[in-house]
Motif scaffolding. Structure first.
Motif, mmCIF file in Angstrom:
data_model
loop_
_atom_site.group_PDB
_atom_site.id
_atom_site.type_symbol
_atom_site.label_atom_id
_atom_site.label_comp_id
_atom_site.label_asym_id
_atom_site.label_seq_id
_atom_site.Cartn_x
_atom_site.Cartn_y
_atom_site.Cartn_z
ATOM 1 N N ASP A 50 0.827 -1.209 0.000
ATOM 2 C CA ASP A 50 0.000 0.000 0.000
ATOM 3 C C ASP A 50 0.859 1.256 0.000
ATOM 4 O O ASP A 50 0.584 2.224 -0.714
ATOM 5 N N VAL A 51 1.893 1.225 0.829
ATOM 6 C CA VAL A 51 2.782 2.391 0.917
ATOM 7 C C VAL A 51 3.526 2.578 -0.399
ATOM 8 O O VAL A 51 3.691 3.707 -0.892
ATOM 9 N N LEU A 52 3.983 1.452 -0.979
ATOM 10 C CA LEU A 52 4.691 1.523 -2.263
ATOM 11 C C LEU A 52 3.790 2.137 -3.338
ATOM 12 O O LEU A 52 4.202 3.063 -4.057
ATOM 13 N N ASP A 53 2.559 1.625 -3.442
ATOM 14 C CA ASP A 53 1.626 2.145 -4.452
ATOM 15 C C ASP A 53 1.363 3.635 -4.250
ATOM 16 O O ASP A 53 1.254 4.392 -5.222
ATOM 17 N N LYS A 54 1.244 4.035 -2.990
ATOM 18 C CA LYS A 54 0.994 5.447 -2.709
ATOM 19 C C LYS A 54 2.169 6.312 -3.153
ATOM 20 O O LYS A 54 1.976 7.405 -3.714
ATOM 21 N N ASN A 55 3.378 5.819 -2.950
ATOM 22 C CA ASN A 55 4.558 6.639 -3.215
ATOM 23 C C ASN A 55 5.010 6.624 -4.676
ATOM 24 O O ASN A 55 5.813 7.469 -5.068
ATOM 25 N N ILE A 56 4.523 5.675 -5.461
ATOM 26 C CA ILE A 56 4.881 5.683 -6.888
ATOM 27 C C ILE A 56 3.722 6.184 -7.745
ATOM 28 O O ILE A 56 3.754 6.044 -8.965
ATOM 29 N N GLU A 57 2.701 6.763 -7.095
ATOM 30 C CA GLU A 57 1.589 7.317 -7.871
ATOM 31 C C GLU A 57 2.075 8.386 -8.843
ATOM 32 O O GLU A 57 1.652 8.436 -10.005
ATOM 33 N N SER A 58 2.966 9.259 -8.376
ATOM 34 C CA SER A 58 3.467 10.333 -9.245
ATOM 35 C C SER A 58 4.309 9.760 -10.393
ATOM 36 O O SER A 58 4.232 10.238 -11.536
ATOM 37 N N TYR A 59 5.075 8.697 -10.090
ATOM 38 C CA TYR A 59 5.882 8.064 -11.149
ATOM 39 C C TYR A 59 4.951 7.426 -12.185
ATOM 40 O O TYR A 59 5.161 7.566 -13.398
ATOM 41 N N ASN A 60 3.925 6.732 -11.720
ATOM 42 C CA ASN A 60 2.983 6.100 -12.655
ATOM 43 C C ASN A 60 2.240 7.146 -13.473
ATOM 44 O O ASN A 60 1.948 6.937 -14.664
ATOM 45 N N ASP A 61 1.931 8.274 -12.838
ATOM 46 C CA ASP A 61 1.257 9.350 -13.565
ATOM 47 C C ASP A 61 2.158 9.879 -14.693
ATOM 48 O O ASP A 61 1.691 10.134 -15.808
ATOM 49 N N LEU A 62 3.448 10.028 -14.372
ATOM 50 C CA LEU A 62 4.409 10.464 -15.400
ATOM 51 C C LEU A 62 4.478 9.435 -16.530
ATOM 52 O O LEU A 62 4.402 9.790 -17.725
ATOM 53 N N PHE A 63 4.618 8.181 -16.178
ATOM 54 C CA PHE A 63 4.866 7.124 -17.157
ATOM 55 C C PHE A 63 3.646 6.874 -18.055
ATOM 56 O O PHE A 63 3.780 6.749 -19.276
ATOM 57 N N PHE A 64 2.471 6.831 -17.433
ATOM 58 C CA PHE A 64 1.285 6.423 -18.195
ATOM 59 C C PHE A 64 0.470 7.604 -18.745
ATOM 60 O O PHE A 64 -0.346 7.403 -19.642
ATOM 61 N N ASN A 65 0.681 8.798 -18.194
ATOM 62 C CA ASN A 65 -0.145 9.932 -18.614
ATOM 63 C C ASN A 65 0.665 11.069 -19.247
ATOM 64 O O ASN A 65 0.343 11.523 -20.353
ATOM 65 N N LYS A 66 1.693 11.499 -18.532
ATOM 66 C CA LYS A 66 2.405 12.681 -19.011
ATOM 67 C C LYS A 66 3.313 12.375 -20.194
ATOM 68 O O LYS A 66 3.348 13.126 -21.198
ATOM 69 N N ILE A 67 4.083 11.308 -20.140
ATOM 70 C CA ILE A 67 5.004 10.981 -21.242
ATOM 71 C C ILE A 67 4.252 10.732 -22.553
ATOM 72 O O ILE A 67 4.651 11.247 -23.611
ATOM 73 N N PRO A 68 3.148 9.966 -22.550
ATOM 74 C CA PRO A 68 2.441 9.737 -23.822
ATOM 75 C C PRO A 68 1.880 11.001 -24.468
ATOM 76 O O PRO A 68 1.485 10.961 -25.643
ATOM 77 N N GLU A 69 1.837 12.124 -23.737
ATOM 78 C CA GLU A 69 1.375 13.379 -24.343
ATOM 79 C C GLU A 69 2.258 13.794 -25.533
ATOM 80 O O GLU A 69 1.813 14.531 -26.415
ATOM 81 N N VAL A 70 3.492 13.303 -25.533
ATOM 82 C CA VAL A 70 4.424 13.642 -26.620
ATOM 83 C C VAL A 70 3.836 13.221 -27.967
ATOM 84 O O VAL A 70 4.022 13.907 -28.997
#
Length: 547
Positions: A50-70
């Motif tokens: 649970d703690v891991l998932d909470k702390n990599i939320e921003s990384y997952n957001d970058l990987f799955f949402n922000k990067i594909p904007e390119v």
């Protein structure tokens, strides 16, 4: 003697029950505490996800949402638009340290598909504008590490074009395999070409005819520092400290009370792990929090068991007491009947065997027979009246009673019966009372008999004071008898109960005061007692005053 083996209190059974119940209670609490401790220790290991998932939320957001904007730019990013995009990434994601932007184009070459960089730009958080680190035809050398990133993505594009199916869209597996390159601390991404671009790229590969068309392709590399992840401890009750540590970090702390666990980070964060630690003393609070509901449930169960045990004990005690009272009642009642019956039989035999009776003997035997018959009659009347009152089968016969005449009759009767008995009465501002004279007389009779019976020779006296108090009339009986022990006062109005003393060894059934109590309750009255051992007793009778 009564059969004490049948109804006696089995104290050993009660003690054994109490000891076993207490042991079970203690054992249950021990198991509950152990369970709570084990539960917390298991969650200490299990909740790290649970703690891991909470702390990599921003990384997952970058990987799955922000990067594909390119890919939305379709390869037409320039230095200015790339700067705006990179700036939004650097501001939002603190763990992204810098971004490289490869402004590339795809064209036809004699060897087939050609991918060439026009320029490479670098964006940093501490730099207010883009930095050009390579420009084509400028004579600058292409840094080998940067060149490796570019060549790797160019090779991936070529591999993709080789297997691409232009009749469908690019699927997720192909995107992850050919357009992402993820290694520790770096993500490289290339925009996904349109279907028309893919067809053109395939023609570049398959056609030997020169084609001067040029297509834009953007490649970005994101440099990641996992140590800049903003850590959030969403289970502070379990983890005293959470830290980002290198993958092969090993703690040097040898404290046996220190609990630790770890979880590797995914993707570009994979060179680091999240390290969790807590001292056993830190977890005691959480163990106690989990333990308290269990302890409460166990305590409630034990309380129910205790109440059941108490009810059983009380029932046994009550049965034992009732058996003893009934035995004493039968024994005393037998004695009460036996004595006058024996006297009557002896007197009758003497009368029958005598050839002639003198006048004095005749009067003596007549008096004896009359007195003993009165005793039997009074005893039977008391028992019958008691039963009738308990069953509410009699009715009060109210009449106007002249209290002076009523008291005079009683005093005169007892002075004849007990010449040495000092019996007095006093009326204070009251002369008449509307009540049941017979029942009131029974109360007087029992209290006067007790005052005489339970007094030493030479101090047999009783003073009766009658007075009004608000809407009640009070009858105060004060004697100078042997008194009643304080511990016995609560029981003296119970049916068949006898105070154990030398005055009660012969002929007390234990009905007198209980009968008075029942009579007065039936008449809406009450009786109370105060007594000092060796000095005497005071009985206070209360009745509603109706004149």
């Amino acid at each position: 003697m009564p059969n004490h083996n049948h109804y006696r209190k089995n104290y050993w059974l009660i003690i054994t029950f109490a000891v076993l119940a207490s042991l079970l209670f203690i054992i249950a609490l021990g198991f509950a505490k152990k369970y709570a401790r084990k539960l917390v220790e298991n969650e200490f290991v299990g909740k790290k996800i649970d703690v891991l998932d909470k702390n990599i939320e921003s990384y997952n957001d970058l990987f799955f949402n922000k990067i594909p904007e390119v890919s939305f730019y379709q390869g037409y990013l320039d230095s200015n638009s790339a700067f705006i995009y990179a700036d939004s990434v650097l501001k939002k994601y603190a763990f992204v340290k810098r971004i490289l932007f490869f402004d590339a184009y795809v064209s036809h070459t004699p060897t087939g598909l050609g991918i060439t960089p026009r320029a490479v730009y670098q964006f940093r958080r501490d730099c207010p504008k883009s930095q050009v680190i390579y420009r084509a035809n400028s004579g600058e050398k292409f840094d080998i590490r940067i060149a490796d990133d570019f060549n790797s993505m160019a090779a991936r594009l070529a591999s993709f074009i080789d297997i691409a199916d232009t009749s469908r869209s690019v699927n997720n597996d192909e995107i992850n395999k050919f357009f992402y390159a993820v290694i520790p601390e770096k993500i490289t991404y290339m925009n996904i070409p349109r279907k028309e671009d893919i067809k053109a790229y395939k023609q570049f590969v398959e056609s030997e005819i020169d084609n001067n068309s040029i297509y834009e392709q953007d490649i970005l590399s994101y440099y990641i520092d996992p140590q800049d992840l903003k850590l959030v401890n969403n289970h502070p009750e379990l983890y005293e400290k959470i830290e980002i540590k290198p993958l092969f970090y090993a703690t040097l702390d040898t404290d046996p009370d220190l609990l630790t666990t770890e979880s590797p980070l995914p993707g570009a964060l994979a060179s680091y792990k999240i390290y969790f630690s807590a001292n056993r003393n830190f977890l005691i609070k959480e163990v106690n929090r989990r333990f308290m509901p269990l302890a409460l449930m166990i305590s409630l169960g034990y309380l129910v068991l205790f109440v059941i045990g108490y009810l059983i004990y009380r029932n046994i005690s009550f049965n034992n007491k009732m058996f003893k009272l009934q035995y004493d009642f039968v024994n005393n009642l037998t004695h009460e009947f036996k004595t006058p019956v024996s006297v009557i039989k002896i007197a009758g035999n003497n009368i029958q065997s005598a050839k002639e009776l003198k006048e004095d003997a005749r009067k003596l035997y007549g008096k004896i027979l009359d007195e003993e018959a009165d005793k039997l009659n009074n005893l039977l009347n008391t028992l019958l009246s008691f039963t009738q009152i308990e069953n509410k089968s009699i009715k009060l016969k109210y009449e106007k009673v002249n209290l002076k005449d009523f008291c005079e009759k009683i005093v005169n009767r007892y002075q004849l019966k007990y010449p040495g008995f000092d019996l007095q009465y006093e009326l204070k501002d009251v002369s008449t009372l509307h009540t049941d004279q017979v029942l009131l007389g029974s109360v007087f009779q029992n209290l006067i008999d007790n005052a005489y019976k339970y007094s030493e020779e030479g101090s047999k006296s009783l003073k009766i004071t009658i007075f009004k108090q608000k809407k009640q009339i009070m009858f105060k009986f004060v004697d100078k008898g042997i008194g009643i022990p304080r511990s016995e006062l609560i029981n003296i109005f119970k049916k068949f109960y006898r105070v154990k003393s030398q005055y009660n060894q012969q002929g007390s059934v234990g009905l007198g005061l209980a009968f008075c109590k029942e009579l007065l309750n039936f008449m809406d009255g009450d009786i109370q007692v105060k007594s000092t051992l060796g000095k005497g007793s005071t009985f206070l009778v209360t009745l509603p005053y109706v004149h």
